[in-house]
Design an enzyme around this catalytic site. Sequence first.
Site, short mmCIF file in Angstrom:
data_model
loop_
_atom_site.label_atom_id
_atom_site.label_comp_id
_atom_site.label_asym_id
_atom_site.label_seq_id
_atom_site.Cartn_x
_atom_site.Cartn_y
_atom_site.Cartn_z
CG MET A 58 6.13 7.52 -9.87
SD MET A 58 6.50 7.13 -11.33
CE MET A 58 4.74 7.50 -12.27
CE1 TYR A 67 4.36 17.60 -11.78
CE2 TYR A 67 4.19 15.59 -10.32
CZ TYR A 67 4.81 16.37 -11.37
OH TYR A 67 6.04 15.58 -11.76
NE ARG A 82 -13.50 -12.47 -0.61
CZ ARG A 82 -12.78 -12.00 0.42
NH1 ARG A 82 -12.49 -10.54 0.19
NH2 ARG A 82 -12.02 -12.90 1.16
CE LYS A 141 -5.20 -11.48 2.77
NZ LYS A 141 -6.40 -11.46 2.30
#
Length: 386
Positions: free
Chosen positions: A319, A271, A137, A39
């Site tokens: 990013m 940043y 779940r 998966k």
Amino acid sequence: MNETAAHRVRAEIDLAALRANVRSLRAHAPDAAFMAVVKADAYGHGMVPCAKAALEAGATWVGTATPEEALALRAAGIGGRLLCWLWTPGGPWREGVEADLDMSVSALWALTEVTAAAREAGRTARIQLKADTGLGRNGCTPADWPELVAAALRAEADGLVRVTGLWSHFACADEPGHPSIAAQLTVFREMVAYAEDQGVRPEVRHIANSPGTLTLPETHFDLVRPGIAMYGISPSPDVGTPADFGLRPVMTLSASLALVKHVPAGLGVSYGHHYVTPGETTLGLVPAGYGDGVPRHASGTAPVLVAGKWRTVAGRVAMDQFVVDLGGDEPAVGAEAVLFGPGDRGEPTAEDWAQAAGTIAYEIVTRIGSRVPRVFVNERPGPGEM
């Protein structure tokens, strides 16, 4: 294969390591069938190549979360038994029936939809009933189990479905001795016994995930479902490293330095200027960021191997890039920066990054994004592998 220079950043996937991991995991559960869980693009490693490699190494089932993943595997030529379990109303049930998928059913609504699809397709659907034994779940609760079992048996009598499996999932198998493990196992046995007493004849009963496969032999039943362990990552770092479990990490994430420059003391880096150079130094620019799946939470903490030394992410991960303080060293532009790998060359591992980011290694590898090319090595089994 050495294509480092061709890539800004790359994830090298060692399929020989994956095949070896499958063989090692099979040895932990020699009497059970083996489902290779692929998966989420094989936990970020590449779904189709990893599924093929696992089958070459002796896996007899493949597992995905979504039906779309399972159908993509079929389209890629993956045959055999293929289970998918995360269905929603209106899902591609008919396509699943026609592709001969094993489809998980946790509630009456799902049974209704799959039986309708079987009628439309004119063939019997393979379904597995999932029990919620305490994870809270997906899965059918013990209170609702008799109704679901009865409905499934009626559909089976009508030739619409074949109940091929009974299964569940652990909440805390990665914590040996946790009381929920024994409790869930007891409930699972009771729910399986009830279904079988009513007439269900499953091909497989299964509950063991990676930690169950490695540390809980009493949970193996007919089939085990290793996920993260297949990719060489320990599901229980407090219990053992990958090497302790006979596993080897499959993914190595690396980049080519895009810039090396001299800077003065007192320079704010990235940043927010959360890192300020303590003295004259050199900085290296690693052209990978959270747009590639590098966790921003690892800002200022995560290790990177550059020129034979561990460096630390200096300031914020952006990013597309982040910076490391090279401490005056001057590797060439284009030199390799290894974020994580097996650790053979002294590089950090995915677990090191998980610790730095306050998460688990599952997330570190799975989040590596689609703009990072996967470079598959050792694609064919060697003469002594099988």
